[in-house]
Every structure is written in structure tokens, then in C-alpha cells.
Write an enzyme that holds these catalytic residues in place. Structure first.
Site, short mmCIF file in Angstrom:
data_model
loop_
_atom_site.label_atom_id
_atom_site.label_comp_id
_atom_site.label_asym_id
_atom_site.label_seq_id
_atom_site.Cartn_x
_atom_site.Cartn_y
_atom_site.Cartn_z
N CYS A 86 0.81 -1.22 0.00
CA CYS A 86 0.00 0.00 0.00
C CYS A 86 0.85 1.27 0.00
O CYS A 86 0.33 2.36 -0.24
CB CYS A 86 -0.92 0.02 1.22
SG CYS A 86 -1.79 -1.53 1.51
N CYS A 209 -13.52 0.28 7.94
CA CYS A 209 -12.67 -0.31 6.91
C CYS A 209 -12.77 0.49 5.61
O CYS A 209 -13.86 0.91 5.21
CB CYS A 209 -13.09 -1.74 6.62
SG CYS A 209 -13.21 -2.82 8.08
N LYS A 331 -10.54 5.90 3.92
CA LYS A 331 -11.87 5.46 4.32
C LYS A 331 -12.96 5.99 3.41
O LYS A 331 -13.89 5.25 3.06
CB LYS A 331 -12.15 5.91 5.77
CG LYS A 331 -13.55 5.62 6.26
CD LYS A 331 -13.82 4.11 6.28
CE LYS A 331 -15.29 3.79 6.47
NZ LYS A 331 -16.08 3.95 5.24
N HIS A 335 -9.07 3.59 -1.59
CA HIS A 335 -7.72 3.05 -1.42
C HIS A 335 -7.33 2.16 -2.60
O HIS A 335 -7.32 0.93 -2.47
CB HIS A 335 -7.64 2.28 -0.10
CG HIS A 335 -6.29 1.71 0.22
ND1 HIS A 335 -5.10 2.27 -0.22
CD2 HIS A 335 -5.92 0.61 0.94
CE1 HIS A 335 -4.09 1.55 0.22
NE2 HIS A 335 -4.56 0.53 0.92
#
Length: 410
Positions: A86, A209, A331, A335
Site C-alpha cells: 500500500c 474499513c 476510508k 484506497h
């Protein structure tokens, strides 16, 4: 050693785009970045390119960098692919800064791209899992959410952090993301919504998440020698820090923080000659709500164990002590793994340029971006400074660093 400056940055929309490819998303971000350069930039100006991507779904695992840079007309420009989970494009930005500071390039494209939504949910879970330790985490069935759930449980047990604190992160970031035209989840949520969502991995629920996302982001970096050719607003890369750690959570000494983030932040602050109290905003890696709370502590915004009360106090809202994730964060903004770090820098560039629209802060000078790979196997932190207008004598206008004489020479 020459300084590095951000003169342009842009991104595609983040979300689910069945009619787009990784090439077309990258092209959208690239054109947005070029369009943001105040005095313009041609493709012929670019000396080097760095592309961050994980390669979810297995598409073009070999040479994905040239596959996108050739698509946008950068024929012959050397291109490097960076994979650090990431944190891939955060490291791509760092590598671009290194190329400029070394003197090997005057103009660098640092970027990231990921397409995650054209494969099944089972396949996405697999690709997310590859960023965890293979033998004892991934092959034993531990999911990415499961790893962060362990961190959340440990933080709750040690410091009294609550589910409400986690939910307050979600409420804040959704409120910010609702003002971001590029965000994936452009809606606000109530504390009740965030508290009562379905459980994903206890104690984390759906609102704790980040979503699965497609998108791309590009950052244009230049040397001090040519910055005035592209802009009169000088946004300097004041500090860079990066660190690695054990990939497996179980291999580390702590579950309640990310040591790689702590080391990266310390190095970035030292290079910039500033500290947490000097920052006007930060974009932090909130893949899960607990990750943002730990970032507050790891980056020095509050003491260990105080993150829950820190978010509850309103300190990280846009009108607070240190606004965090004005973009909506992972969030709400989304992502797309390989694009996230460059997307954070895009928000920092917009804020420091005064181009953040409805979420613009009042005259920020210093901003920070914080990008984490996996559960903390890698981390990279950048500090950016909008320099004061230069005097007629032509000085850079930057604040003297520790050990430098800020006065006139004798």
C-alpha cells in the site's frame, strides 16, 4: 544537493469503473497533474518516471510502469516500477525526490495506479493478503482486516480505546470526503451509522474499513534549478523519511503502534527542521480506523494511548488543532493500493496551493503525508512546505534548518 519541489499533482476519480483500464485511469491522472502546473509542462520536459503499483488481479505484472508511461506519450523516458504494498506510490515519490536531489533528473513523474474491482471479492482478499506475512498469516487464513483487528483489540486492551473512538474517525473522514469530488464514498455518516454497521473482523465493522478501489494519481517533481520555469508557488519537499520492519505483525514487539512509521516520521521531521506542532494538516494512512488512531501517536500528534481522546476532542477535524485527512482519507476517498501515496501528495499539493475547493484550509504552510505498506512492513513520510515569497535578492525563502544561520552573513 538541489532541493525538490512539487509543481503539479492530479488524480483520477477513485471508485469502481468497469469501463476503465489501468492505462486510461493513469492517463486521466497524468493529464490532471499536467493541467495543474501553473506555467504548463510538456511531456518532453520529463526526464524520469516512477510508477507504484501492486498489480491486483495479476495484470501486467512485468513492466507495468512502461505500459502506462508509453501510453501517455513518454516514449523513451526511463521508468521504474515500485512495489511496496500500500506504500508503493509513497515510495515512488521518495524515489523521484532522490533522482532530483542526486542531480540525475530535473523533472520527475512520480505516480501510482491500481485496478481492484474487476476481480471477485475472493481474489481481492487474496491480493490484499499478499502484503502480509505469507507462511504464518496469509496461509493460516488471516485476512488484512483480521490483522488490523488484532491491533485494534490490543490498543483497546492497553489504552482503553473504544469502538466509539474508531467510529469518530469514520464520521470525520466521511464528512471530509463528501466535499471531495474525486472521492469514492461521497456521503456523510452519523456516529450511530458508524457504531452499528455489520462486523467485518471484531472489533472492526464496515465503517471502520476502507473500500476496494480503482484509481490513479500523479505528482510532478522538479529541481530547484528549474522550478521557476513551472510555477511561482514553490512547494518544497522539506523532509522525507522511510523505514521497513518485519512483515508479520506477530514478529514485532508491539501491536499498538507501527515502529516503521515512528522511524520514518522522525527522519522526515529532522530533515525538514520542523516537528508535529509546526504542521498545518496531515494525510495519514487510514486503511482501517485503528490505523489512523495509531498514526496520531506514531507521528507525534499526541502521546501513546491518547489517540482516542484526541479524535474525540475534535483536534483532527478541519477546524481543529491538526486537520487530518481533509481528502476523506482511504476510508472515504478510497484506497487503490498503488495510487494511495501519490493521492495523498495530491491532496497536500492542493491544500498548499490553495486549490482544495470546499475543503480548503486557511493558509497552510506545512503539510505531511504518511503512507504504510501492509500492516507496517514499510512506511514513508513526506513533509511539504509552501515557501514564503522570495525577496528581491532571490533567496529561496525557506526557514533555516537546525544549525543554519538565519541572519545576514557578516
Amino acid at each position: 544537493m538541489t532541493e525538490a519541489y512539487v509543481v503539479g499533482a492530479g488524480q483520477s476519480d477513485f471508485g469502481t469503473f468497469p469501463d476503465e483500464s489501468y492505462r486510461s485511469l493513469f492517463a486521466t491522472a497524468f493529464e490532471a497533474a499536467r493541467d495543474s502546473v501553473p506555467k504548463g509542462m510538456d511531456t518532453d520536459d520529463i526526464d524520469e518516471a516512477v510508477v507504484g503499483t501492486l498489480g491486483v488481479g495479476g495484470r501486467q505484472l512485468g513492466l507495468p510502469g512502461p505500459a502506462v508511461t508509453e501510453h501517455v506519450g513518454l516514449e523513451g523516458v526511463p521508468c521504474t516500477r515500485v512495489e511496496n504494498a500500500c506504500a508503493a506510490s509513497g515510495y515512488a515519490v521518495r524515489q523521484g525526490v532522490q533522482a532530483i536531489r542526486s542531480g540525475m533528473a530535473d523533472v520527475v513523474l512520480a505516480s501510482g495506479v491500481e485496478v481492484m474491482t474487476d476481480v471477485s471479492s475472493e481474489a481481492v482478499r487474496y491480493w490484499l493478503g499478499v502484503s502480509g506475512e505469507t507462511e504464518w498469516e496469509r496461509l493460516s487464513g488471516t485476512t488484512f482486516a483480521g490483522v488490523y483487528a488484532q491491533m485494534a483489540s490490543a490498543h483497546m486492551a492497553e489504552y482503553g480505546t473504544t469502538k466509539e473512538h474508531l467510529s469518530q474517525v469514520a464520521v470525520k473522514n466521511h464528512a471530509n470526503g463528501a466535499k471531495n469530488p474525486h472521492a469514492q464514498l461521497r456521503f456523510e455518516c452519523s456516529l450511530e451509522d458508524a457504531m452499528n454497521a455489520p462486523t467485518v473482523a471484531d472489533p472492526l465493522n464496515l465503517y471502520h474499513c476502507c473500500p476496494t478501489t480503482d484509481g490513479a494519481a500523479c505528482v510532478l517533481l522538479v529541481s530547484e534549478d528549474v522550478v521557476d520555469e513551472f510555477t511561482d508557488t514553490r512547494i518544497r519537499v522539506a523532509g522525507v523519511g522511510a523505514a521497513s520492519d518485519a512483515v508479520g505483525l506477530f514478529q514485532r514487539d508491539t501491536y499498538t503502534g507501527v515502529p516503521a512509521s515512528q522511524r520514518a516520521a522522525s527522519d522526515a521531521y529532522d530533515m525538514a527542521g520542523v516537528g508535529p506542532a509546526d504542521l498545518d494538516f496531515a494525510e495519514v494512512h487510514d486503511c482501517f480506523a485503528i490505523a489512523e488512531l495509531m498514526a496520531y501517536e506514531d507521528l507525534g500528534f499526541c502521546e501513546p494511548g491518547e489517540a482516542g481522546e484526541f479524535v474525540a476532542s475534535g483536534a483532527t477535524r478541519p477546524d481543529g488543532e491538526i486537520p487530518v485527512n481533509t481528502s476523506g482519507g482511504l476510508k472515504s476517498k478510497g484506497h487503490p493500493i498503488g495510487a494511495t501515496g501519490a493521492g495523498q501528495v495530491t491532496e497536500a499539493f492542493k491544500q498548499l496551493s490553495g486549490e482544495a475547493g470546499d475543503r480548503q484550509l486557511d493558509g497552510p504552510r506545512y503539510g505531511l503525508t504518511h503512507n504504510v505498506g501492509g500492516s507496517g512492513g514499510a512506511a514513508v513520510v513526506h513533509v511539504f512546505e509552501r515557501e514564503e515569497p522570495r525577496s528581491s535578492g532571490g533567496s529561496s525563502g525557506r526557514r533555516p534548518r537546525d544549525g543554519e544561520d538565519g541572519g545576514e552573513s557578516a
